[in-house]
Design an enzyme around this catalytic site. Sequence first.
Site: not given
Length: 320
Positions: A74, A104, A205, A230
């Site tokens: 990535q 991000c 996601n 997570r």
Amino acid sequence: MFMNTDYKIYLAPMEGVTDAPLRKILTKYGNFDSCTSEFIRVTDVPLPKKTLIKEVPELANSSKTDSGTLVRVQFLGDDAKAMLITAQRAVELGATYIDINFGCPSRFVHHSGSMLLKEPELLHDIVSTMRDGLDNSIKLSVKIRTGFADKSECKDIIQAIAVEGVEEIIIHARTRKDLYAKEALDWSVIADMHEYANNIPLVANGDIVCYDSFLRCVEQSLCSRFMIGRAALMIPNIGYVLKQEQQAYSNAQIIAVILEFFELLVELKFQTKSILDRTKQFFGYARINNTDMAAIFKEYCKMQDLTQAYNFLLKKAQVI
Ligand SMILES: Cc1cc2nc3c(=O)[nH]c(=O)nc-3n(C[C@H](O)[C@H](O)[C@H](O)COP(=O)(O)O)c2cc1C
């Protein structure tokens, strides 16, 4: 009701968490169809190969973890040319799948990551430059959030990045502004995007933490591909739980995975503090929604040295 053996489950990139040692452990038990490196930041200067090897040692293993799980590499940046040259270097080293991070939310990533969601033209330029410049045999995915400030932006973002030849678009169902706010999560936005995605499969996601939330996500996102972050540390066998309806690991089994991670870090000669911190970090995720694990975590946090910590884990673990 929604059971479908064709579901794909991917391990999410998590900077500071899913480094190569943890990718090795989680892909051994998680039944993931791929994992992704932590983001590699590219400025206007392409990165040297040695940096790429350090970040993604799996490149030397055809970009697979020891258990044979594909590792996507990535990149995060705003300079399309520098990102392409860096990606081409990764390919020379063994990368077969590149992922671009437009998701991000860190305040420290300035003009990159989800900051770029405000600029669909730039998103398009980066994705097109990467797709045109990489060999057709190299797969390319793009990871986004549903918008910068509002999910109504998602359609423009999807249309900008749905470039011919993109393999998948991964959508974290929150905006940049939402950060990780629980109530902001909205998988249904993803369902509305399939028609704008130029037939590119979408990957849902965000907050898939158990079989029930998985089923809700399937229903609301209308996806068959999912990325798990997570919860991979809360339920290390999550791919088996979601794809094959297996039981989630018991606490003793989770601790056995943490113990194996501990042993790997020792073998890789990590510093004592780092071994304790990283295993506590694993526990920190494993204790979410799990009161017994939270109590064990509290005890583990008192451990001062490696022998004491190791013996504690050994006592609590159960052979998998
Ligand atoms: C500690 C942490 C680090 C992360 N680092 C990255 C990263 O390097 N690249 C990326 O695309 N997303 C990153 N993310 C976002 C995750 O990949 C994922 O989109 C997010 O955690 C939502 O999924 P989850 O609810 O299954 O965890 C990070 C998330 C966390 C919690």
